[in-house]
Design a protein around this motif. Structure first.
Motif, PDB file in Angstrom:
ATOM      1  N   GLN A   1     -26.990 -33.203  -3.229  1.00 51.99           N
ATOM      2  CA  GLN A   1     -27.694 -33.042  -4.489  1.00 51.99           C
ATOM      3  C   GLN A   1     -26.828 -32.347  -5.522  1.00 51.99           C
ATOM      4  O   GLN A   1     -25.798 -31.756  -5.225  1.00 51.99           O
ATOM      5  CB  GLN A   1     -28.977 -32.236  -4.264  1.00 51.99           C
ATOM      6  CG  GLN A   1     -29.954 -32.899  -3.293  1.00 51.99           C
ATOM      7  CD  GLN A   1     -31.147 -32.006  -3.041  1.00 51.99           C
ATOM      8  OE1 GLN A   1     -31.420 -31.078  -3.795  1.00 51.99           O
ATOM      9  NE2 GLN A   1     -31.868 -32.279  -1.964  1.00 51.99           N
ATOM     10  N   ALA A   2     -27.284 -32.420  -6.770  1.00 48.14           N
ATOM     11  CA  ALA A   2     -26.605 -31.742  -7.870  1.00 48.14           C
ATOM     12  C   ALA A   2     -26.712 -30.241  -7.680  1.00 48.14           C
ATOM     13  O   ALA A   2     -27.598 -29.745  -6.980  1.00 48.14           O
ATOM     14  CB  ALA A   2     -27.238 -32.150  -9.201  1.00 48.14           C
ATOM     15  N   PRO A   3     -25.798 -29.464  -8.307  1.00 50.58           N
ATOM     16  CA  PRO A   3     -25.861 -28.016  -8.147  1.00 50.58           C
ATOM     17  C   PRO A   3     -27.132 -27.430  -8.738  1.00 50.58           C
ATOM     18  O   PRO A   3     -27.653 -27.929  -9.728  1.00 50.58           O
ATOM     19  CB  PRO A   3     -24.622 -27.530  -8.923  1.00 50.58           C
ATOM     20  CG  PRO A   3     -24.315 -28.623  -9.878  1.00 50.58           C
ATOM     21  CD  PRO A   3     -24.711 -29.893  -9.191  1.00 50.58           C
ATOM     22  N   HIS A   4     -27.630 -26.387  -8.097  1.00 48.12           N
ATOM     23  CA  HIS A   4     -28.809 -25.705  -8.608  1.00 48.12           C
ATOM     24  C   HIS A   4     -28.439 -24.936  -9.867  1.00 48.12           C
ATOM     25  O   HIS A   4     -27.358 -24.384 -10.001  1.00 48.12           O
ATOM     26  CB  HIS A   4     -29.354 -24.713  -7.569  1.00 48.12           C
ATOM     27  CG  HIS A   4     -29.873 -25.385  -6.336  1.00 48.12           C
ATOM     28  ND1 HIS A   4     -31.144 -25.885  -6.238  1.00 48.12           N
ATOM     29  CD2 HIS A   4     -29.273 -25.637  -5.141  1.00 48.12           C
ATOM     30  CE1 HIS A   4     -31.331 -26.407  -5.036  1.00 48.12           C
ATOM     31  NE2 HIS A   4     -30.206 -26.275  -4.353  1.00 48.12           N
TER      32      HIS A   4
ATOM     33  N   ALA B   1     -19.126 -30.843 -10.679  1.00 44.88           N
ATOM     34  CA  ALA B   1     -19.529 -29.583 -11.288  1.00 44.88           C
ATOM     35  C   ALA B   1     -19.461 -28.443 -10.287  1.00 44.88           C
ATOM     36  O   ALA B   1     -19.895 -28.576  -9.141  1.00 44.88           O
ATOM     37  CB  ALA B   1     -20.952 -29.696 -11.829  1.00 44.88           C
ATOM     38  N   ALA B   2     -18.891 -27.332 -10.712  1.00 47.42           N
ATOM     39  CA  ALA B   2     -18.917 -26.131  -9.880  1.00 47.42           C
ATOM     40  C   ALA B   2     -20.320 -25.546  -9.939  1.00 47.42           C
ATOM     41  O   ALA B   2     -21.019 -25.655 -10.945  1.00 47.42           O
ATOM     42  CB  ALA B   2     -17.899 -25.121 -10.385  1.00 47.42           C
ATOM     43  N   GLY B   3     -20.738 -24.951  -8.834  1.00 47.96           N
ATOM     44  CA  GLY B   3     -22.070 -24.364  -8.817  1.00 47.96           C
ATOM     45  C   GLY B   3     -22.650 -24.328  -7.421  1.00 47.96           C
ATOM     46  O   GLY B   3     -21.951 -24.515  -6.424  1.00 47.96           O
ATOM     47  N   ARG B   4     -23.951 -24.101  -7.336  1.00 53.07           N
ATOM     48  CA  ARG B   4     -24.643 -23.953  -6.057  1.00 53.07           C
ATOM     49  C   ARG B   4     -25.171 -25.302  -5.592  1.00 53.07           C
ATOM     50  O   ARG B   4     -25.900 -25.983  -6.305  1.00 53.07           O
ATOM     51  CB  ARG B   4     -25.798 -22.959  -6.199  1.00 53.07           C
ATOM     52  CG  ARG B   4     -26.505 -22.639  -4.891  1.00 53.07           C
ATOM     53  CD  ARG B   4     -27.554 -21.555  -5.131  1.00 53.07           C
ATOM     54  NE  ARG B   4     -28.199 -21.149  -3.887  1.00 53.07           N
ATOM     55  CZ  ARG B   4     -29.329 -21.695  -3.411  1.00 53.07           C
ATOM     56  NH1 ARG B   4     -29.901 -22.670  -4.081  1.00 53.07           N
ATOM     57  NH2 ARG B   4     -29.844 -21.263  -2.287  1.00 53.07           N
TER      58      ARG B   4
END
Length: 375
Positions: free
Chosen positions: A10-13, A48-51
């Protein structure tokens, strides 16, 4: 090429009250020498960087020639140029404080950072990511082989890159990652014309001077021929401009400087052929982009390019300027043959997985303890 569909990630939170939970999630940091125009940087930018579910993805650029622009989950020292010892020291110190579970290392300068962090914090897992079929220099060769020996996993932009950089014995350990970074719409003309375009760094390994020799032969027969060359100067532009003048092509060749994908697509919409005469490549991301845009590739079959550009079916293999000129002339004189090659070029990438999906799937396996193709 790989046709398998990776597990969906999934995409980052977005940032929220879940921030506290991030402290308990494994941290993966993709380490890159600097943020620039190039295949590695373009691919990294597509994720994308992220959670994400199960881990946090961060990026760390070892050096930065420009002032750092605060970006969530992204580290930049902002003290330019790429060989500045202070840039390496600050990046290493940042990573030691962050205590990531996994470092993904792209290009040899990142290996320096990764090996030192591993020495000081042995529990850190290293993943080396190979992006070209040849070492850039002797330092690259030494660091790449050393890092591969201590790495927990090896990723590569293609099977060709892994085999040529590390040898066939390493094949079982290497996980190829698709370098299709985005899906692009066709924009190029469906009518054959002597209009050529190329994009990438103006670097000696690209051998753009050879592409100019080829274009000069086309232009001698077809004065209406045009060639647009897109990309940042990496020490070649003054020489190339002098060659253009020497060949009498000043009105036919244009250097535009660097451009983003929307600008590249605009230039591609007025072109018919994409030209790349590199001495060596890995996956050849610009070729992949050009084929999706509807351009017929005229390329040297180096690295992985020779496995997806099939001579005469969906492109033209560049051997000599004279041979390439003759092959292009055949397509210009036969609209039906041109359209068949063009259609085959576009179809090549219709069902291929995206870099983002495969890279994130590899990250998920690493944090789950499976390690992908590593140990």
């Amino acid at each position: 090429m790989r046709h398998s569909k990776p597990a969906s990630v999934q995409a980052p939170h977005s940032a929220s009250n879940e921030e506290a939970d991030e402290q308990t999630l494994p941290q993966i940091v993709h380490v890159i020498p600097y943020d620039d125009i190039g295949g590695v940087e373009t691919a990294a930018a597509s994720v994308a960087a992220g959670r994400y579910p199960g881990f946090v993805l961060r990026k760390a650029y070892v050096a930065s020639n420009r002032r750092s622009q605060p970006r969530a989950y992204v580290y930049e020292p902002g003290i330019g140029p790429e060989n500045n010892p202070l840039a390496f020291a600050r990046t290493i110190w940042h990573l030691l404080r962050l205590r990531p579970a996994v470092l993904v290392l792209s290009l040899w300068r990142s290996c320096i950072v990764g090996l030192i962090v591993k020495l000081l914090r042995p529990r850190t897992r290293l993943v080396i990511f190979l992006h070209n079929v040849r070492h850039s220099n002797k330092v690259d060769a030494i660091l790449t082989r050393l890092t591969a020996r201590v790495a927990n996993a090896v990723l590569a932009d293609s099977a060709s890159t892994a085999a040529q950089r590390l040898g066939p014995a390493w094949a079982p350990r290497v996980r190829p990652i698709s370098f299709l970074t985005t899906r692009l719409d066709q924009v190029a003309s469906e009518v054959p014309a002597p209009h050529f375009v190329s994009w990438g760094r103006l670097h000696p390994r690209k051998r753009i001077d050879l592409a100019l020799d080829f274009f000069a032969l086309v232009h001698a027969r077809r004065p209406e021929a045009r060639f647009t060359i897109i990309g940042p100067d990496r020490g070649e532009q003054s020489m190339l401009e002098a060659k253009v003048a020497e060949l009498g092509l000043t009105d036919a060749v244009r250097f535009t400087g660097p451009a983003d994908m929307s600008e590249i697509a605009r230039h591609a919409s007025t072109a018919t052929f994409f030209v790349q005469t590199s001495r060596f490549e890995g996956m050849g991301m610009a070729v992949v982009e050009a084929m999706q845009l509807g351009l017929v590739p005229v390329v040297t079959p180096v690295g992985e390019i020779g496995s997806y550009v099939e001579d005469g079916r969906n492109g033209i293999w560049f051997t000599t300027p004279e041979n390439a000129r003759d092959r292009v002339e055949q397509l210009l004189a036969n609209t039906s043959a041109f359209c068949e090659v063009r259609k085959a070029s576009v179809r090549t990438w219709c069902n291929q997985p995206l870099y983002r999906d495969e890279f994130l799937a590899a990250c998920a396996e690493l944090t789950a303890g499976r390690g992908g193709a590593g140990r």
